[in-house]
Write a protein that holds these residues in place. Structure first.
Motif, PDB file in Angstrom:
ATOM      1  N   SER A   1       0.799  -1.256   0.111  1.00 49.76           N
ATOM      2  CA  SER A   1       0.052   0.060  -0.043  1.00 49.76           C
ATOM      3  C   SER A   1       0.968   1.273  -0.163  1.00 49.76           C
ATOM      4  O   SER A   1       0.516   2.464  -0.763  1.00 49.76           O
TER       5      SER A   1
ATOM      6  N   TRP B   1       4.190   1.073  -2.931  1.00 47.31           N
ATOM      7  CA  TRP B   1       3.676   1.309  -4.496  1.00 47.31           C
ATOM      8  C   TRP B   1       3.000   2.805  -4.562  1.00 47.31           C
ATOM      9  O   TRP B   1       2.279   2.897  -5.441  1.00 47.31           O
TER      10      TRP B   1
ATOM     11  N   THR C   1       0.074   4.434  -7.249  1.00 44.90           N
ATOM     12  CA  THR C   1      -1.559   4.314  -6.625  1.00 44.90           C
ATOM     13  C   THR C   1      -1.640   5.952  -6.852  1.00 44.90           C
ATOM     14  O   THR C   1      -2.691   6.280  -7.298  1.00 44.90           O
ATOM     15  N   SER C   2      -0.582   6.781  -6.443  1.00 44.80           N
ATOM     16  CA  SER C   2      -0.982   8.115  -6.538  1.00 44.80           C
ATOM     17  C   SER C   2      -1.210   8.865  -7.703  1.00 44.80           C
ATOM     18  O   SER C   2      -1.933   9.679  -7.979  1.00 44.80           O
TER      19      SER C   2
ATOM     20  N   ALA D   1      -4.760   7.911  -8.996  1.00 46.65           N
ATOM     21  CA  ALA D   1      -5.586   8.414  -8.115  1.00 46.65           C
ATOM     22  C   ALA D   1      -5.779   9.999  -8.552  1.00 46.65           C
ATOM     23  O   ALA D   1      -6.678  10.690  -8.514  1.00 46.65           O
TER      24      ALA D   1
END
Length: 967
Positions: free
Chosen positions: A658, A661, A665-666, A669
């Motif tokens: 979480s 990575w 992921t940001s 997002a």
């Protein structure tokens, strides 16, 4: 391992019965850590015990006597002679028995437990204008019990002498578990109503008096001949003419005769004024020649060192880390004191003129700046560590680091000693207490081979004969320990050696107290710690460790145990130790356990070791140790390597996915930032946090849309040719794109117009979670893009990403391209410090700034500090929270680390933030924190009071309305 554990079971059961609640550790995670001190030796104990009272000590000693298990008392574990390691039970006094029990400013005494850190005592007595005279270089972590054990002296021993001079009384536990008090009149039972103890103490006293009466002649002629004669036992204090001073006689016995639990010490007045004179010489022998003249001026300290230590300090901490030294290849520090500063300075100037006239100095100056004096003293105090791993990567070792002669004999001894080194083909790094005739030297012994160890034995035998021929002592303050005990027969007569043995036998007839030192000593080349990698650990690391010849094994071997990481103040290292107080949470403790992993003895499962994993768990990967540690231990890198190897081919902790990575992921997002943020603020966000191993006690920072960065940079374009690249890192892009815009405007205003580089990543989050294969792929892509023939500076607003590009990228990729990119990297502070136009002037700045410097910037970019830049730009007061913020990237977001994260914040950052309200109307206070983690922690701590941390770029932005940090 099984037999040892089984043999310990009755002992542990007995301790549980007699001392309920006593903490006893028997696993490899503790015994491996406590197998070392700061010496060349490794002696794994069978158990480590953490007493809370003298009664606990009595219970341990009695239980160990019943079981026939040796006992070794330990303070800060900084012994360089092997005094603080033992094969049975190690008593760690520093953890709980560290209370200052009483200070009497009228009588000028203090009563302290054995585990009290010297600096803690000095801080408490300073309120009364008093201090404890002896001041070893390890004053920030050595304990009074340890100082008593080896009769420590320190830098100012020219004035204050040895610890024994300042001991009023010792509270001890004898080998058979009797509590007694030793003072200037003899020995008495601690409880006069305990008839058994009274009889036992009376018998001890009678036996000792008989021993002294039978050996008056050798005691009078062989002991107490030079100021620093620490070797052996100090039995001359028991002579009739000295009043049978049992307290001073037990000082320096290295825990081999009794266990000291507390002491009453004498205090001295703090000098009203002092100054430092630095003197340069072509050679340490020339420096020693001037010592007798300097002593005529009654200095408090006369300290010497050679060029190797200074060169190492500058290489490790930047060229500005050592200033104020005159030209030369060797130096003396001379400290003078008095009641009036002007008079003291005048005396120093007069002494300088006298020494210049004698013709040996290459230069000299009176250092009046307190800050400069503190910096210079730190160079000297870090001498043992700096000399251990020098600029060229060479290793040196103690073993003959503590010889002492009369000061007037020092130059002749050094001249002969250097000839001896040369005849053996050895090199020594020299430093020490020249005013007391005590020379510390670390030598490039070969302790890894049979031939090298045999050569070391021959050298030490000849060195012992040499110092004795000059009327000196094998030890001047570190004690004999395992390093010199075998050589005492060179220094003392057979009768004196027998007298030492008889003295110990009276106190410890079964030989259970710290065996192997002074009496019946172990061979000086037994139990050496130096190791080569075992078969259980194929050391094929991904990091290149370019500064360590043996790769990972050589890197973890950097730790030599000086223990600066156990300091409670000064520098940034080690935040987890400062929060928990546990040896296993210190940089040293972790490094020692990694050494055990490489060795493959106590820790037998190599990279899969759960003991090592647990020891590394609370490491914040702040990298401060890579700078603050005198030998440059870089625990963050070691941890990343270990995590990579440990979890290779296995399921990782949830937070590694979480948070590790997060750059990916940001980025995703950012395509739907608004709905994603709304989702994360609700119950679904808490569920996702729990599933990802992330604490729900923190707000998840809001993601910025991908358009936000374009908007932020749009207004920053100047149309001028770009002189640099602004590297827009993942954190800035995802969470605070406004910083990129502000940075671009400030740099343009400072004459460094930039072009923004977006879409690249330094790989930091994958490194900190030990996903090194992924990190290398990410880094390789970034390097390929940046290494395109462009040699313009790369400026990075996020300090942690700048540090990753500067250091992690070249050390993980190991390519010329990576090194070229790293050479171009600057922090935002560094760019303004080194590249800004000379006539650049920022907008009006606030009077007061609370500053949180990112640990990675502190560790990696030593020549450019935000505090210094703010001062040069006109900020009157910079109140820096010196220490880690506690969030430290992924660490403080991980569920299991939240409490430790907050405890670290409580050490420095939170008190500064709490103090902002107190400033009130005294002046506008702004909080500056360039690191995203630091700013996030500040928001967590003080955001509800309206306090927000600004990036330095936001503070200096010429288009901003100067937002403040106070509510």
């Amino acid at each position: 391992m099984t037999d040892t554990t089984t043999a310990l079971e009755p002992l542990v059961a007995r301790l549980t019965e007699t001392a309920p609640g006593l903490r006893v550790e028997t696993g490899p995670g503790s015994t491996g850590t406590y197998a070392y001190d700061a010496s060349n030796y490794r002696v794994p104990p069978r158990a480590v015990v953490f007493p809370r009272s003298a009664d606990d000590v009595v219970a341990v000693v009695r239980a160990c006597r019943e079981a026939g298990v040796p006992v070794t008392a330990r303070g800060g574990g900084t012994s360089m002679a092997g005094n603080a390691v033992g094969p049975g039970v190690v008593l760690d006094f520093s953890r709980y028995m560290n209370r200052i029990l009483d200070i009497d400013p009228v009588a000028r005494t203090a009563r302290v437990e054995a585990g009290v850190i010297l600096d803690a005592l000095r801080g408490a007595t300073a309120l009364h204008g008093l201090t404890f005279g002896p001041d070893p270089s390890s004053h920030s972590r050595c304990t009074l019990g340890g100082m008593i054990g080896n009769d420590a002296c320190g830098n100012r021993s020219v004035r204050h002498g040895r610890t024994s001079t300042h001991i009023e009384a010792l509270e001890i536990v004898t080998a058979d578990g009797v509590r007694a008090v030793a003072d200037g009149k003899g020995l008495r039972a601690a409880d006069p109503n305990d008839t058994d103890a009274v009889r036992r103490v009376a018998r001890l006293t009678a036996d000792i008096r008989g021993l002294i009466d039978a050996n008056l002649a050798p005691i009078r002629t062989e002991l107490g001949r030079v100021p620093r004669q620490v070797s052996g036992y100090q039995l001359h204090h028991l002579l009739p003419e000295h009043g049978f001073d049992m307290a001073r006689a037990l000082v320096g016995t290295e825990g081999s005769c009794a266990v000291v639990t507390a002491a009453t010490v004498r205090l001295v007045a703090t000098a009203q004024a002092s100054t430092l004179l630095t003197l340069g010489y072509d050679d340490v022998v020339d420096a020693a020649e001037d010592v007798p003249e300097i002593l005529r001026w009654k200095p408090t300290a006369v300290e010497g060192m050679d060029e190797a230590i200074v060169a190492t300090m500058r290489a490790r901490r930047g060229p500005d880390s050592v200033t104020g030294l005159p030209e030369g290849r060797a130096w003396l520090y001379v400290e003078l004191d008095g009641d009036d500063q002007t008079a003291v300075d005048a005396r120093a100037a007069e002494l300088l003129d006298v020494l210049k006239a004698q013709g040996r100095t290459t230069g000299g100056r009176v250092v009046r700046s307190p800050a400069e004096r503190r910096s210079l003293w730190r160079v000297r105090e870090d001498g043992a560590g700096l000399a251990a791993r020098l600029v060229d990567g060479g290793e040196s070792w103690p073993g003959w680091e503590d010889a002492a002669v009369a000061p007037e004999e020092l130059a002749a001894y050094l001249r002969d000693f250097r000839k001896l080194l040369a005849s053996h083909g050895l090199t020594g790094v020299l430093y020490g207490h020249f005013g007391a005739g005590c020379v510390h030297v670390r030598i490039d012994f070969d302790l890894a081979t049979d031939a090298g160890r045999a050569a070391t034995r021959r050298f030490l035998g000849e060195a012992a004969a040499l110092v004795v021929s000059h009327g000196g002592s094998l030890s001047g303050e570190h004690g004999d320990g395992r390093a010199r005990g075998e050589l005492l027969e060179v220094m003392y007569s057979h009768r004196m050696i027998r007298t030492f043995a008889a003295f110990k036998e009276i106190f410890d007839p079964e030989g259970l107290l710290n065996p192997g030192v002074v009496v019946a000593p172990a061979r000086l080349d037994a139990d050496l710690a130096l190791h080569t990698p075992s078969e259980v650990l194929p050391v094929e690391s991904l990091f290149s460790f370019p500064h360590d010849e043996d790769g990972f094994a050589g890197a973890v071997r950097r730790c030599v145990g000086v223990g600066r990481c156990r300091s409670d103040a000064g520098g940034v290292m080690c935040p987890s130790y400062r929060a928990t107080g546990e040896e296993t949470d210190s940089t040293r403790g972790r490094a020692r356990l990694l050494q055990e992993m490489v060795r493959g003895d106590l820790v037998q499962d190599g990279w899969r070791s759960t003991e090592v994993r647990d020891a590394l768990d609370l490491c914040l990967s702040c990298k401060a140790c890579s700078s603050d540690c005198p030998v440059g231990v870089d625990m963050a890198t070691y941890k990343a390597e270990f995590l990579h190897q440990h979890y290779k081919g296995r399921i990782r902790p949830r937070s590694h996915y979480s948070l590790g990575w997060l750059p990916l992921t940001s980025s995703l997002a950012g395509f739907a930032a608004r709905p994603v943020n709304a989702l994360l603020r609700g119950p679904v966000g808490k569920l996702l946090a729990r599933l990802g191993g992330v604490t729900t006690k923190r707000r998840i920072p809001a993601f910025a849309s991908r358009r936000a960065l374009r908007r932020a940079l749009r207004g920053a374009r100047t149309g001028e040719p770009a002189k640099a690249l602004l590297f827009v890192d993942s954190f800035t892009r995802a969470f605070r794109p406004e910083v990129a815009g502000a940075a671009s405007r400030v740099l343009a205003d400072a004459g460094i117009p930039c072009t923004a580089e977006d879409g690249l990543c330094c790989g930091l989050t994958w490194v900190s979670t030990g996903q090194l294969s992924t990190a290398r792929r990410v880094m390789a892509r970034t390097v390929a893009h940046l290494d395109d023939g462009d040699d313009r500076p790369i400026i990075v607003a996020e300090p942690s990403c700048a540090a990753a590009l500067k250091r992690d990228v070249p050390e993980l990729l190991g390519t010329e391209a990576a090194r070229r990119v790293a050479a171009r990297v600057h922090t935002f502070t560094g760019a303004l410090t080194d590249l800004a136009a000379p006539d650049w002037a920022p907008p009006e700045l606030p009077d007061n700034v609370v500053l949180q410097t990112h640990c990675h910037e502190y560790a990696t970019f030593k020549g450019s500090h935000p505090r210094d830049l703010l001062g040069r730009l006109g900020v009157e007061k910079v109140d820096e929270a010196e220490g880690c913020c506690g969030l430290a990237g992924n660490f403080g977001f991980e569920e299991q680390h939240y409490d430790t994260s907050m405890a670290v914040a409580d050490l420095a950052l939170k008190p500064r933030l709490d103090g902002i309200d107190a400033v009130g109307g005294a002046g506008r206070t702004v909080v500056v924190a360039d690191g995203f983690s630091c700013a996030t922690q500040i928001d967590h701590l003080a955001g509800d009071r309206g306090i927000r941390a600004l990036h330095l770029a936001e503070l200096l932005d010429p288009t901003a309305d100067q937002p403040g940090g106070t509510p």
